[in-house]
Motif scaffolding. Structure first.
Motif, short mmCIF file in Angstrom:
data_model
loop_
_atom_site.label_atom_id
_atom_site.label_comp_id
_atom_site.label_asym_id
_atom_site.label_seq_id
_atom_site.Cartn_x
_atom_site.Cartn_y
_atom_site.Cartn_z
N LEU A 46 5.36 6.20 1.46
CA LEU A 46 4.66 5.14 0.75
C LEU A 46 3.40 4.70 1.50
O LEU A 46 2.38 4.38 0.89
N CYS A 47 3.46 4.70 2.82
CA CYS A 47 2.31 4.30 3.65
C CYS A 47 1.10 5.20 3.41
O CYS A 47 -0.05 4.75 3.54
N LYS A 48 1.33 6.43 3.02
CA LYS A 48 0.24 7.38 2.80
C LYS A 48 -0.62 6.99 1.59
O LYS A 48 -1.72 7.49 1.44
N ASN A 49 -0.11 6.11 0.73
CA ASN A 49 -0.85 5.68 -0.46
C ASN A 49 -1.92 4.63 -0.16
O ASN A 49 -2.66 4.24 -1.05
N PHE A 50 -1.99 4.16 1.06
CA PHE A 50 -2.90 3.07 1.40
C PHE A 50 -3.95 3.51 2.40
O PHE A 50 -3.67 4.27 3.33
N THR A 51 -5.15 3.01 2.22
CA THR A 51 -6.24 3.30 3.15
C THR A 51 -6.01 2.55 4.45
O THR A 51 -6.18 3.08 5.55
N LYS A 52 -5.59 1.28 4.32
CA LYS A 52 -5.32 0.44 5.49
C LYS A 52 -4.00 -0.27 5.27
O LYS A 52 -3.79 -0.91 4.23
N ASN A 58 -2.66 0.18 -7.57
CA ASN A 58 -3.77 0.87 -6.90
C ASN A 58 -4.38 0.04 -5.77
O ASN A 58 -5.59 0.06 -5.55
N ILE A 59 -3.54 -0.69 -5.07
CA ILE A 59 -3.99 -1.48 -3.92
C ILE A 59 -4.17 -0.53 -2.74
O ILE A 59 -3.34 0.34 -2.50
N LYS A 60 -5.26 -0.70 -2.02
CA LYS A 60 -5.56 0.21 -0.90
C LYS A 60 -5.36 -0.43 0.47
O LYS A 60 -5.04 0.25 1.42
N ASP A 61 -5.58 -1.75 0.58
CA ASP A 61 -5.35 -2.46 1.83
C ASP A 61 -4.10 -3.31 1.66
O ASP A 61 -4.01 -4.12 0.72
N LEU A 62 -3.13 -3.15 2.56
CA LEU A 62 -1.85 -3.82 2.40
C LEU A 62 -1.38 -4.42 3.72
O LEU A 62 -1.47 -3.77 4.76
N LEU A 63 -0.89 -5.64 3.65
CA LEU A 63 -0.25 -6.29 4.79
C LEU A 63 1.24 -6.38 4.46
O LEU A 63 1.62 -6.98 3.46
N VAL A 64 2.05 -5.77 5.30
CA VAL A 64 3.50 -5.78 5.12
C VAL A 64 4.08 -6.78 6.11
O VAL A 64 3.88 -6.64 7.32
N VAL A 65 4.79 -7.78 5.60
CA VAL A 65 5.43 -8.78 6.46
C VAL A 65 6.93 -8.51 6.40
O VAL A 65 7.53 -8.52 5.33
N GLY A 66 7.52 -8.22 7.55
CA GLY A 66 8.94 -7.88 7.58
C GLY A 66 9.68 -8.63 8.65
O GLY A 66 9.10 -9.07 9.64
N MET A 98 5.24 -1.44 -6.23
CA MET A 98 4.39 -2.22 -7.08
C MET A 98 2.93 -2.15 -6.60
O MET A 98 2.03 -2.03 -7.43
N ALA A 99 2.72 -2.25 -5.28
CA ALA A 99 1.35 -2.17 -4.75
C ALA A 99 0.74 -0.81 -5.06
O ALA A 99 -0.45 -0.70 -5.34
N VAL A 100 1.54 0.24 -5.03
CA VAL A 100 1.05 1.59 -5.35
C VAL A 100 0.64 1.65 -6.81
O VAL A 100 -0.43 2.17 -7.14
N ASP A 101 1.47 1.11 -7.70
CA ASP A 101 1.16 1.11 -9.13
C ASP A 101 -0.09 0.32 -9.46
O ASP A 101 -0.79 0.62 -10.41
#
Length: 128
Positions: free
Chosen positions: A44-50, A6-14, A1-4
């Motif tokens: 998927l991580c490659k889709n994000f700048t940060k 076009n989000i570039k900075d993402l915080l993943v909480v796991g 969903m974040a890729v769709d």
């Protein structure tokens, strides 16, 4: 969903410290069943700048699990729109707020007590 979106900075909480370290490349895995999942996560991580990962222990993750369950049940006509969910942290569980009083003035366990005393339901209990 974040890729769709076009989000570039993402915080993943796991809640899987193991998986977080494997995705970051800090730890390796010998479990071949996990490899496709790990490969997909790294792609998927490659889709994000940060992208940052944060570990939340499972014991502290009850609220997150409840929100994830709720969000999976909601269908919105505009797939890119997410309704804001307001939340509050309370000092006691939500179910405690709904046990104060029954509409008939009797305690919530009245039916159970009535069943246990004679050991059976009467016809009146079933129809009421």
């Amino acid at each position: 969903m974040a890729v769709d979106m076009n989000i570039k900075d993402l915080l993943v909480v796991g809640d899987s410290n193991l998986l977080i370290h494997q995705v970051l490349g800090e730890w390796s895995t010998k479990n071949v069943k996990i490899l496709p999942y790990l490969h997909c996560a790294k792609e998927l991580c490659k889709n994000f700048t940060k992208i940052m990962f944060t570990h939340v222990p499972k014991i502290q993750n009850e609220f997150t699990n409840a929100l994830a369950t709720l969000s999976s049940m909601i269908q919105h006509p505009d797939k890119n729109y997410i309704d804001h969910i307001e939340d509050e942290i309370r000092d006691q569980h939500a179910y405690c707020f709904h046990v104060n009083e029954e509409p008939d003035g009797k305690p919530w366990y009245q039916d159970i007590k009535r069943f246990l005393e004679p050991g059976e339901y009467t016809e009146n209990d079933i129809n009421s």
